[in-house]
Design a protein around this motif. Sequence first.
Motif, PDB file in Angstrom:
ATOM      1  N   LEU A 197      -2.183  21.161  -0.087  1.00  0.00           N
ATOM      2  CA  LEU A 197      -2.024  20.039   0.824  1.00  0.00           C
ATOM      3  C   LEU A 197      -3.195  19.954   1.800  1.00  0.00           C
ATOM      4  CD1 LEU A 197      -0.084  17.783   1.909  1.00  0.00           C
ATOM      5  CD2 LEU A 197       0.830  19.519   3.459  1.00  0.00           C
ATOM      6  N   PHE A 201      -5.890  17.530   0.081  1.00  0.00           N
ATOM      7  CA  PHE A 201      -5.561  16.189   0.556  1.00  0.00           C
ATOM      8  C   PHE A 201      -5.949  15.943   2.012  1.00  0.00           C
ATOM      9  CE2 PHE A 201      -2.584  13.251   2.643  1.00  0.00           C
ATOM     10  CZ  PHE A 201      -2.938  12.087   1.988  1.00  0.00           C
ATOM     11  N   VAL A 202      -5.458  16.785   2.929  1.00  0.00           N
ATOM     12  CA  VAL A 202      -5.653  16.514   4.362  1.00  0.00           C
ATOM     13  C   VAL A 202      -7.135  16.514   4.747  1.00  0.00           C
ATOM     14  CG1 VAL A 202      -5.187  17.335   6.713  1.00  0.00           C
ATOM     15  CG2 VAL A 202      -3.364  17.379   4.996  1.00  0.00           C
ATOM     16  N   PHE A 205      -9.076  13.607   3.105  1.00  0.00           N
ATOM     17  CA  PHE A 205      -8.660  12.324   3.675  1.00  0.00           C
ATOM     18  C   PHE A 205      -9.211  12.146   5.085  1.00  0.00           C
ATOM     19  CE2 PHE A 205      -5.079   9.436   5.201  1.00  0.00           C
ATOM     20  CZ  PHE A 205      -5.605   8.317   4.570  1.00  0.00           C
ATOM     21  N   PHE A 247      -5.770   6.382  -1.973  1.00  0.00           N
ATOM     22  CA  PHE A 247      -5.180   7.501  -1.247  1.00  0.00           C
ATOM     23  C   PHE A 247      -3.769   7.172  -0.770  1.00  0.00           C
ATOM     24  CE2 PHE A 247      -9.126   9.720  -1.349  1.00  0.00           C
ATOM     25  CZ  PHE A 247      -8.843  11.034  -0.989  1.00  0.00           C
ATOM     26  N   LEU A 248      -3.580   5.969  -0.246  1.00  0.00           N
ATOM     27  CA  LEU A 248      -2.276   5.605   0.319  1.00  0.00           C
ATOM     28  C   LEU A 248      -1.223   5.378  -0.761  1.00  0.00           C
ATOM     29  CD1 LEU A 248      -3.445   3.187   3.168  1.00  0.00           C
ATOM     30  CD2 LEU A 248      -2.580   5.519   3.422  1.00  0.00           C
ATOM     31  N   PHE A 251      -2.197   9.294  -3.783  1.00  0.00           N
ATOM     32  CA  PHE A 251      -2.273  10.689  -3.347  1.00  0.00           C
ATOM     33  C   PHE A 251      -1.333  11.030  -2.190  1.00  0.00           C
ATOM     34  CE2 PHE A 251      -6.823  10.044  -4.886  1.00  0.00           C
ATOM     35  CZ  PHE A 251      -6.536  10.517  -6.150  1.00  0.00           C
ATOM     36  N   MET A 252      -1.223  10.164  -1.207  1.00  0.00           N
ATOM     37  CA  MET A 252      -0.378  10.484  -0.042  1.00  0.00           C
ATOM     38  C   MET A 252       1.099  10.625  -0.403  1.00  0.00           C
ATOM     39  SD  MET A 252       0.015   8.599   3.653  1.00  0.00           S
ATOM     40  CE  MET A 252      -1.571   9.128   4.299  1.00  0.00           C
ATOM     41  N   PRO A 253       1.718   9.653  -1.102  1.00  0.00           N
ATOM     42  CA  PRO A 253       3.147   9.824  -1.427  1.00  0.00           C
ATOM     43  C   PRO A 253       3.425  11.102  -2.206  1.00  0.00           C
ATOM     44  CG  PRO A 253       2.439   7.581  -1.887  1.00  0.00           C
ATOM     45  CD  PRO A 253       1.199   8.360  -1.588  1.00  0.00           C
ATOM     46  N   HIS A 255       1.694  14.054  -2.277  1.00  0.00           N
ATOM     47  CA  HIS A 255       1.563  15.286  -1.493  1.00  0.00           C
ATOM     48  C   HIS A 255       2.656  15.416  -0.428  1.00  0.00           C
ATOM     49  CE1 HIS A 255      -2.484  15.406  -3.316  1.00  0.00           C
ATOM     50  NE2 HIS A 255      -2.380  16.700  -3.120  1.00  0.00           N
ATOM     51  N   VAL A 256       3.021  14.309   0.183  1.00  0.00           N
ATOM     52  CA  VAL A 256       4.096  14.340   1.184  1.00  0.00           C
ATOM     53  C   VAL A 256       5.423  14.689   0.518  1.00  0.00           C
ATOM     54  CG1 VAL A 256       5.444  12.931   2.799  1.00  0.00           C
ATOM     55  CG2 VAL A 256       2.945  12.769   2.792  1.00  0.00           C
ATOM     56  N   THR A 285       6.690   9.573  -7.525  1.00  0.00           N
ATOM     57  CA  THR A 285       5.431   9.935  -6.863  1.00  0.00           C
ATOM     58  C   THR A 285       4.441  10.616  -7.805  1.00  0.00           C
ATOM     59  OG1 THR A 285       6.453  11.982  -6.030  1.00  0.00           O
ATOM     60  CG2 THR A 285       6.414  10.089  -4.548  1.00  0.00           C
TER      61      THR A 285
END
Length: 346
Positions: A197, A201-202, A205, A247-248, A251-253, A255-256, A285
């Motif tokens: 994560l 990702f973080v 991003f 990303f939105l 990738f974001m959904p 990883h969250v 996701t």
Amino acid sequence: MDRNTTNGTHNSSDTCPSIDDFRNQVYSTSYSLIFVLGFVGNFFALAVLIKTHRQSSPFHVYMMNLAMSDLLCVMTLPLRVIYYVRKGQWEQGDFLCRISSYLLYVNLYCSIYFMTAMSITRFVAIVFPVQNLRLVTVNRARFVCLGIWLFSSLTSSPFLISGQHVDLSTNKTKCFEPPKHASNRLPKLQALNYLGLILGFVLPFLTILICYAGIVRTLLSRTLATQGQKGSAMKAIKMIVIVLLTFLVSFMPYHVQRTIHLNFLSKESTSCSEQSFMHKSVVVTLCLAASNSCFDPLLYFFSGESFRSRLSSMRHTVRTSILRPSARQKPIAGSENEENHRLDAR
């Protein structure tokens, strides 16, 4: 009636209705569509980039590696489609089970890092145009790509640990299955998830957001006099929109949700509705994460450095190579007509 059922909570997912039908249908349909779109789009883009490799630039190097990464990613999807069409029965052996999971995640994180590298390259070109000529070179871009491949390959190696296994309740050979509720693998998976994560990702991003903030600020502070400057600005803006959307949406959904899901599995008791929602969100996701390979061809076409001119150049080359043989045949056809004319005259 079981006491846990009356209270609406369960210590095990075994007592809850299965979402296998939902999972099999969504995965098989989504992966088939992603494979077709991703393969055609990235294969075509890679063909254009390879055909025009003499016009190489750092951005071109990153685009080529991103296209290769996406192609490798979608090439793992047919095995998953076969698995879910067969309703969760794996028959391709332990090696393919391990390697297909591994390659999916290697190329997923390669895509994230190549997008980050492309964003940094665009940032340096716009914000520091003088230093850009010295700092950003083709050879350095190649070294960065090599580093990204090695880093993603090493950090994704834990996915090689788990292969196929036999589900004793159904007597089916399984692959690609998430961990079960309160599994003894959970602490290790949670630690690996937080590492992925942050690093996968973080940090990328945040880097992209900082780069785009710098690009937008620079573009707003400058007066774009020439047509070339306006064209570069439009490419930068299109790139910002496409990368942020990728990303939105992709990738974001993922990883969250992955983080929430692993924490959810460590709970002692959960309701059937919670389990069903959580398992279905895993399916959705993961499909979104795999769909990033369909967004990247848009990145090449709309914001890629001279990609459309490369496409025109390749079309011209192909047209010329097709016309040359016919041009050679014209004199032959002409001589045949002359010979026929002579015979008619006799």
